[in-house]
Scaffold this active site. Structure first.
Site, PDB file in Angstrom:
ATOM      1  N   GLU A 144      11.343 -20.476  19.099  1.00 30.77           N
ATOM      2  CA  GLU A 144      11.584 -21.000  20.460  1.00 30.77           C
ATOM      3  C   GLU A 144      10.287 -21.193  21.229  1.00 30.77           C
ATOM      4  O   GLU A 144      10.303 -21.491  22.421  1.00 30.77           O
ATOM      5  CB  GLU A 144      12.526 -20.067  21.236  1.00 30.77           C
ATOM      6  N   ARG A 186      -8.810 -41.699  15.960  1.00 31.11           N
ATOM      7  CA  ARG A 186      -9.122 -43.127  15.836  1.00 31.11           C
ATOM      8  C   ARG A 186      -9.862 -43.670  17.067  1.00 31.11           C
ATOM      9  O   ARG A 186     -10.363 -44.791  17.037  1.00 31.11           O
ATOM     10  CB  ARG A 186      -7.868 -43.948  15.499  1.00 31.11           C
TER      11      ARG A 186
HETATM   12  N1  SAM Z   1      13.040 -24.144  22.684  1.00 30.82           N
HETATM   13  C1  SAM Z   1      12.006 -25.119  22.800  1.00 30.82           C
HETATM   14  C2  SAM Z   1      12.386 -26.096  23.915  1.00 30.82           C
HETATM   15  O1  SAM Z   1      13.552 -26.449  24.009  1.00 30.82           O
HETATM   16  O2  SAM Z   1      11.482 -26.553  24.652  1.00 30.82           O
HETATM   17  C3  SAM Z   1      11.832 -25.869  21.509  1.00 30.82           C
HETATM   18  C4  SAM Z   1      11.123 -25.103  20.460  1.00 30.82           C
HETATM   19  S1  SAM Z   1      10.859 -26.053  19.003  1.00 30.82           S
HETATM   20  C5  SAM Z   1      12.241 -25.615  18.042  1.00 30.82           C
HETATM   21  C6  SAM Z   1       9.521 -25.232  18.209  1.00 30.82           C
HETATM   22  C7  SAM Z   1       8.162 -25.821  18.435  1.00 30.82           C
HETATM   23  O3  SAM Z   1       8.102 -27.134  17.930  1.00 30.82           O
HETATM   24  C8  SAM Z   1       7.713 -25.959  19.867  1.00 30.82           C
HETATM   25  O4  SAM Z   1       7.300 -24.742  20.430  1.00 30.82           O
HETATM   26  C9  SAM Z   1       6.574 -26.940  19.717  1.00 30.82           C
HETATM   27  O5  SAM Z   1       5.405 -26.336  19.201  1.00 30.82           O
HETATM   28  C10 SAM Z   1       7.126 -27.871  18.642  1.00 30.82           C
HETATM   29  N2  SAM Z   1       7.776 -29.061  19.208  1.00 30.82           N
HETATM   30  C11 SAM Z   1       9.083 -29.365  19.144  1.00 30.82           C
HETATM   31  N3  SAM Z   1       9.343 -30.530  19.737  1.00 30.82           N
HETATM   32  C12 SAM Z   1       8.164 -31.005  20.188  1.00 30.82           C
HETATM   33  C13 SAM Z   1       7.771 -32.170  20.899  1.00 30.82           C
HETATM   34  N4  SAM Z   1       8.667 -33.088  21.274  1.00 30.82           N
HETATM   35  N5  SAM Z   1       6.473 -32.331  21.204  1.00 30.82           N
HETATM   36  C14 SAM Z   1       5.562 -31.412  20.852  1.00 30.82           C
HETATM   37  N6  SAM Z   1       5.872 -30.277  20.177  1.00 30.82           N
HETATM   38  C15 SAM Z   1       7.152 -30.070  19.848  1.00 30.82           C
END
Ligand code: SAM
Length: 299
Positions: A144, A186
């Site tokens: 999370e 880039r």
């Molecule tokens: N519970 C979090 C929320 O709803 O904001 C989502 C956690 S996600 C399952 C796990 C990790 O994936 C995040 O902490 C981030 O590092 C990465 N991640 C997921 N979606 C992302 C996005 N759209 N942009 C950047 N990083 C992302």
């Protein structure tokens, strides 16, 4: 530029050895260091997560390993200063070149980039801004996310940018790091074969800001009965530039009306304004934006 990535899946970053980024690394334009977060755990299971305070599903990344990992990465900048790599290395890095020995800009702190869906949108503008920094450290999370205190504490020691690559949720931040590093790399001087090539890209600052690039074509001039637009074969640079710009207007209107809302009348010359009116756009001075004639009729 130096890039550090702290992750529990360093192998996920393998693509950084391939293609444009891989070549930039081989040429010494990009100095990438991957770190396994679990190296900074202290228990036998190398635990990096725990249950969330307040309850709820999922796990949260523990602060201790992240804190120790960031300390270690930061110390490399301080070490470079102490070992006398000194002002020259720092100045070279500031000029956007590698600083030589390990790429650590002496005495610098990295900008910490934290991928998260709750961050500010990662745009071309942000890529450009980050491309101007000598040292970036990425903290992709899993589960999370990371205990909030890690980000707050890091922000007392270095600039922190929390960035989202789009309105969707990935399982982890490693893919987001790949996206961001490629977009940033880039833009670094000398990385693209033709330094001009990103000037015409969608979103490029200047004439292409808030615009999507139109269609592109190559040889043969006819393929499966489909011909390349005649103007592109004319050799008339002015007409070609105008056609491309008009195609960019049409594509942006079709795919990203939110960008059209940012267009200002003063950015367009007389012929471009005519092209916009052919696309059904008219300037609404009161609203301060272009509106489609169809919308105006509906209202
Ligand atoms: N519970 C979090 C929320 O709803 O904001 C989502 C956690 S996600 C399952 C796990 C990790 O994936 C995040 O902490 C981030 O590092 C990465 N991640 C997921 N979606 C992302 C996005 N759209 N942009 C950047 N990083 C992302």
């Amino acid at each position: 530029m130096r890039i550090d990535v702290i992750t529990i899946f360093p192998e996920y970053l393998e693509p950084l050895n391939v293609s444009l980024v891989g070549k930039a690394r081989a040429r010494g334009q990009l100095d990438v260091h991957l770190h396994d977060l679990r190296s900074w755990t202290t228990d036998v299971h190398r635990t990096v997560d725990d249950t969330p305070y307040g309850g709820g599903p999922g796990m949260v990344m523990k602060p201790e390993p992240w804190g120790a990992a960031l300390d270690a990465v930061l110390a490399q900048g301080a070490d470079a200063l102490a070992s006398g790599e000194g002002a020259d290395a720092g100045a070279a890095a500031g000029a956007g070149e590698g600083s030589g020995d390990g790429g650590v800009p002496a005495g610098e702190v990295p900008t910490l980039v934290v991928p998260t869906p709750s961050g500010r949108p990662f745009t071309q503008e942000l890529a450009q801004e980050l491309a101007g920094r000598p040292w970036l450290a990425f903290a992709p999370a899993r589960y999370e996310g990371i205990d909030r205190r890690v980000i707050e504490e890091a922000a007392t020691r270095m600039p922190v940018v929390e960035a989202s690559i789009g309105d969707y949720v990935l399982a982890g931040g490693e893919v987001a790091v790949l996206v961001m590093v490629e977009a940033i790399a880039r833009l670094l001087p000398g990385v693209l074969g033709n330094a001009e090539s990103h000037r015409d890209d969608s979103f490029a600052p200047g004439a292409m800001a808030d615009l999507l690039e139109g269609p592109v074509y190559t040889k043969p001039a006819e393929w499966r009965g489909r011909e390349v637009p005649e103007v592109l074969l004319s050799g008339h640079h002015g007409k070609i530039a105008r056609w491309r710009r008009e195609q960019a207007f049409a594509r942006t209107l079709a795919h990203r009306p939110d960008l059209v809302d940012r267009w200002q009348l003063g950015a367009f010359d007389k012929k471009e304004r005519e092209a916009l009116s052919v696309l059904g756009l008219r300037w609404d001075g009161e609203a301060g934006r272009f509106r489609s004639v169809a919308d105006a009729v509906e209202e």
